[in-house]
Motif scaffolding. Sequence first.
Motif, PDB file in Angstrom:
ATOM      1  N   ALA A  62       0.833  -1.201   0.000  1.00 50.29           N
ATOM      2  CA  ALA A  62       0.000   0.000   0.000  1.00 50.29           C
ATOM      3  C   ALA A  62       0.874   1.261   0.000  1.00 50.29           C
ATOM      4  CB  ALA A  62      -0.932  -0.002   1.206  1.00 50.29           C
ATOM      5  N   PHE A  63       2.020   1.205   0.664  1.00 55.09           N
ATOM      6  CA  PHE A  63       2.932   2.343   0.728  1.00 55.09           C
ATOM      7  C   PHE A  63       3.511   2.655  -0.653  1.00 55.09           C
ATOM      8  CE2 PHE A  63       7.314   3.959   1.549  1.00 55.09           C
ATOM      9  CZ  PHE A  63       6.960   5.174   2.128  1.00 55.09           C
ATOM     10  N   ARG A  64       3.992   1.635  -1.357  1.00 55.32           N
ATOM     11  CA  ARG A  64       4.531   1.777  -2.709  1.00 55.32           C
ATOM     12  C   ARG A  64       4.161   0.521  -3.502  1.00 55.32           C
ATOM     13  NH1 ARG A  64       5.881   6.102  -0.805  1.00 55.32           N
ATOM     14  NH2 ARG A  64       7.793   7.271  -1.088  1.00 55.32           N
ATOM     15  N   PRO A  65       3.204   0.616  -4.422  1.00 50.44           N
ATOM     16  CA  PRO A  65       2.828  -0.551  -5.223  1.00 50.44           C
ATOM     17  C   PRO A  65       4.046  -1.176  -5.912  1.00 50.44           C
ATOM     18  CG  PRO A  65       1.248   1.223  -5.540  1.00 50.44           C
ATOM     19  CD  PRO A  65       2.394   1.795  -4.730  1.00 50.44           C
ATOM     20  N   GLY A  66       4.136  -2.501  -5.786  1.00 54.38           N
ATOM     21  CA  GLY A  66       5.249  -3.251  -6.367  1.00 54.38           C
ATOM     22  C   GLY A  66       6.398  -3.487  -5.400  1.00 54.38           C
ATOM     23  N   LEU A  67       6.423  -2.782  -4.275  1.00 51.67           N
ATOM     24  CA  LEU A  67       7.533  -2.891  -3.323  1.00 51.67           C
ATOM     25  C   LEU A  67       7.548  -4.230  -2.597  1.00 51.67           C
ATOM     26  CD1 LEU A  67       9.973  -1.575  -1.984  1.00 51.67           C
ATOM     27  CD2 LEU A  67       8.404  -0.461  -0.370  1.00 51.67           C
TER      28      LEU A  67
END
Length: 181
Positions: A126-131
Amino acid sequence: MTAPASVLGVHISLDHAFSKQAADEIELVAGLGVAGDCHKGAQVRHRSRVAADPTQPNLRQVHLMHAELFDELQPDFDIKAGDLGENITTRGVDLLSLPTGTTLKIGATALVSLTGLRNPCQQIEAFRPGLLKRVAYKNADGHLVRKAGVMGVVVLGGVVRPGDSIDVSLPPQPHVALERV
């Protein structure tokens, strides 16, 4: 020649926000964690673990993250110290390769004993998609690799500041690899 292990940054959060705010210093309290941090306590403080059993011991009093992960994620992700919720950002120590029970003397007096690996969760996605796929994935052998830092408990308290040295002491053999806590 590699640089000595040191503290790059320290972070704290009074509430259960995903990221933690940078601080000039944090105080580690023996048996409890980081003074003023929402995860401080002898029993679990992470919301999902409290819901399951609030009497469990808190093996996640301090979250340490290696700044080398941020370097690895560039340029795909602009991540800086504290963004992933760690209390202490390190440089120059391969946290993920250390065995359970390793002690880290941080600064003049603080001593943290490593208890396990942080288990990356959907909050990272949710913080950085794909992370999430970059910090938790299966390697060629099919084993799950977790790269989102390590957790520990405070053995001896003390103040920790950016620039403090970190001295690593391995536990007696046989070493036990860090597992998810």
